[in-house]
Design an enzyme around this catalytic site. Sequence first.
Site, mmCIF file in Angstrom:
data_model
loop_
_atom_site.group_PDB
_atom_site.id
_atom_site.type_symbol
_atom_site.label_atom_id
_atom_site.label_comp_id
_atom_site.label_asym_id
_atom_site.label_seq_id
_atom_site.Cartn_x
_atom_site.Cartn_y
_atom_site.Cartn_z
ATOM 1 N N ALA A 123 0.829 -1.203 0.000
ATOM 2 C CA ALA A 123 0.000 0.000 0.000
ATOM 3 C C ALA A 123 0.865 1.256 0.000
ATOM 4 O O ALA A 123 1.235 1.777 1.060
ATOM 5 C CB ALA A 123 -0.935 -0.024 1.205
ATOM 6 N N PRO A 127 -4.448 9.139 -2.762
ATOM 7 C CA PRO A 127 -5.180 10.001 -3.701
ATOM 8 C C PRO A 127 -4.318 11.137 -4.271
ATOM 9 O O PRO A 127 -4.433 11.477 -5.443
ATOM 10 C CB PRO A 127 -6.343 10.539 -2.856
ATOM 11 N N GLU A 364 2.605 0.454 -11.471
ATOM 12 C CA GLU A 364 4.050 0.238 -11.263
ATOM 13 C C GLU A 364 4.901 1.122 -12.169
ATOM 14 O O GLU A 364 5.858 0.678 -12.789
ATOM 15 C CB GLU A 364 4.375 -1.248 -11.384
HETATM 16 C C1 LIG Z 1 -5.752 -1.768 -11.096
HETATM 17 C C2 LIG Z 1 -4.716 -1.004 -10.314
HETATM 18 C C3 LIG Z 1 -3.986 -1.669 -9.333
HETATM 19 C C4 LIG Z 1 -3.027 -0.971 -8.583
HETATM 20 N N1 LIG Z 1 -2.380 -1.618 -7.558
HETATM 21 C C5 LIG Z 1 -1.568 -0.892 -6.716
HETATM 22 C C6 LIG Z 1 -0.999 -1.506 -5.544
HETATM 23 O O1 LIG Z 1 -1.168 -2.713 -5.314
HETATM 24 N N2 LIG Z 1 -0.265 -0.724 -4.724
HETATM 25 C C7 LIG Z 1 -0.040 0.599 -4.949
HETATM 26 O O2 LIG Z 1 0.608 1.243 -4.131
HETATM 27 N N3 LIG Z 1 -0.567 1.203 -6.053
HETATM 28 C C8 LIG Z 1 -1.316 0.495 -6.938
HETATM 29 N N4 LIG Z 1 -1.884 1.104 -8.044
HETATM 30 C C9 LIG Z 1 -1.631 2.529 -8.271
HETATM 31 C C10 LIG Z 1 -0.738 2.797 -9.465
HETATM 32 O O3 LIG Z 1 0.587 2.443 -9.207
HETATM 33 C C11 LIG Z 1 -0.930 4.287 -9.847
HETATM 34 O O4 LIG Z 1 -2.221 4.398 -10.414
HETATM 35 C C12 LIG Z 1 0.133 4.790 -10.820
HETATM 36 O O5 LIG Z 1 1.381 4.897 -10.194
HETATM 37 C C13 LIG Z 1 -0.220 6.152 -11.437
HETATM 38 O O6 LIG Z 1 -0.567 7.081 -10.453
HETATM 39 P P1 LIG Z 1 -1.924 7.908 -10.609
HETATM 40 O O7 LIG Z 1 -3.014 6.932 -10.896
HETATM 41 O O8 LIG Z 1 -2.079 8.752 -9.415
HETATM 42 O O9 LIG Z 1 -1.728 8.775 -11.900
HETATM 43 P P2 LIG Z 1 -0.997 10.215 -11.975
HETATM 44 O O10 LIG Z 1 0.323 10.146 -11.302
HETATM 45 O O11 LIG Z 1 -1.949 11.278 -11.553
HETATM 46 O O12 LIG Z 1 -0.735 10.345 -13.548
HETATM 47 C C14 LIG Z 1 -1.688 10.861 -14.464
HETATM 48 C C15 LIG Z 1 -0.981 11.078 -15.813
HETATM 49 O O13 LIG Z 1 0.065 12.057 -15.658
HETATM 50 C C16 LIG Z 1 1.291 11.518 -16.103
HETATM 51 N N5 LIG Z 1 2.375 12.059 -15.281
HETATM 52 C C17 LIG Z 1 2.464 12.084 -13.938
HETATM 53 N N6 LIG Z 1 3.624 12.646 -13.559
HETATM 54 C C18 LIG Z 1 4.299 12.952 -14.681
HETATM 55 C C19 LIG Z 1 5.570 13.542 -14.960
HETATM 56 N N7 LIG Z 1 6.408 13.910 -13.974
HETATM 57 N N8 LIG Z 1 5.919 13.715 -16.258
HETATM 58 C C20 LIG Z 1 5.116 13.316 -17.267
HETATM 59 N N9 LIG Z 1 3.906 12.769 -17.074
HETATM 60 C C21 LIG Z 1 3.506 12.579 -15.801
HETATM 61 C C22 LIG Z 1 1.162 9.998 -15.940
HETATM 62 O O14 LIG Z 1 2.058 9.306 -16.788
HETATM 63 C C23 LIG Z 1 -0.296 9.798 -16.303
HETATM 64 O O15 LIG Z 1 -0.431 9.673 -17.702
HETATM 65 C C24 LIG Z 1 -2.798 0.412 -8.842
HETATM 66 C C25 LIG Z 1 -3.517 1.054 -9.861
HETATM 67 C C26 LIG Z 1 -4.463 0.378 -10.585
HETATM 68 C C27 LIG Z 1 -5.232 1.109 -11.645
#
Ligand SMILES: Cc1cc2nc3c(=O)[nH]c(=O)nc-3n(C[C@H](O)[C@H](O)[C@H](O)COP(=O)(O)OP(=O)(O)OC[C@H]3O[C@@H](n4cnc5c(N)ncnc54)[C@H](O)[C@@H]3O)c2cc1C
Length: 398
Positions: A123, A127, A364
Amino acid sequence: MENQKQPLNEMLSELYRFIKEECIPIEEEVDRTDEIPESVVQRMRELGLFGHSIPTEYGGGGLNTEELARVNMVVSQAAPAFRARFGGNTGIASESLIVDGTPEQRQQYLPGLADGSVTGCFALTEPGAGSDATALITTARRDGDHYVLNGRKCYITNAPLAGLFTVFARTDPESQGAKGISAFLIERGTPGLSTGPAYRKMGQHGSPVGEVILEDCRVHGSAIVGGVPGQGFRTAMRALNKQRINLAGLCVGPAIRLVDEMMKRGQVREQSGQPIGNFQLMQQLVADSNVEVHAARALVLQTARKRDRGEDVTMEASMCKLFASEMCNRVADRAVQLFGGGGYIADNVAERMYRDVRVFRLYEGTSQIHQLNIAKLMARNGFDHPEYNMMHEFATMQ
Ligand SMILES: Cc1cc2nc3c(=O)[nH]c(=O)nc-3n(C[C@H](O)[C@H](O)[C@H](O)COP(=O)(O)OP(=O)(O)OC[C@H]3O[C@@H](n4cnc5c(N)ncnc54)[C@H](O)[C@@H]3O)c2cc1C
């Protein structure tokens, strides 16, 4: 009791039989009901799937990175939700303990993760802290020998059914970024820890993903992975570094399956009085896919072997994850195209896999984050240095 290692090819054949005879036939049911039958989970336990990467002294399979990558390429030929059921235990949910846990922590938790009696989860995401996980704001306030955790984790795979949570929280209230973060091992049932219901999502039905809520959750200081506060982000990155190779292997499996399904469909679906597989434009779809599958497989295995030799693969792991996840999505898109209108209608493998594999480009590390990471590491490793000789490196690399 220490486990004996099973010969790899024997294991791969056994796993192939398992997915072909017991998982693939119920894929549609799992997609519809959003649940993997307990009898199949029990079979996963019997096959040792929960503990493949856990050292044999803790009852696991003791597979190295290459062996695990090869297992992943087999098991993910069935719907990825099957692998997600046990994948945390043999990936990120145990890796923090393996790399940084104290001997007592390993002894306490790894046997249960290895035999699948406990499901683990990792975890990290919140958000407000996704791609930039160092922005996490979950707090762990020191209170004597204990810490009191408050915060909310989102999108956590297996959270709704996990028994053990690796939770990342800020132990140093003054810290910012990667510093001052610690990883805590928290068991379900600990007052103050609760989980939300599984989200409704695009694909991978049967793999529950949900929130972890921490409200004045009080744990002893010995729950910190490694026993030393402030090391949590390093622990997370070490676990994720290996996991990127695992995930890349998981992207190869569905692509192999889809190339096979495209070939079959090309033979049975007829238009203009002949199988669509006779049309050269359809042949291009399968040929391009097959080339990309082989390229991704080679990159993953090469990187896994390099890691097993003890070399640094931080950049290559990112390259594997980026290339294999994008490749798998291109193959899934071509499969829908080759299946025609049927590929868009629910209840066929192309439509299901198209939805299932989409998330590989997001979790990931999104593709963009890996692109940035690769470019940064290229600069750091000397690729932009006038004395760096890329041609020599490629001539001599194994
Ligand atoms: C089905 C599922 C299972 C998951 N399981 C886990 C889990 O077991 N444990 C856990 O901890 N997390 C988990 N996650 C979370 C996952 O790792 C995150 O969703 C992921 O890291 C992206 O973060 P975010 O969703 O907040 O997107 P954001 O970080 O908000 O990204 C939104 C967009 O902005 C882009 N972006 C962000 N920063 C930059 C930058 N610096 N430069 C260029 N582009 C950028 C991204 O590439 C993306 O296209 C899971 C997610 C899903 C959907």
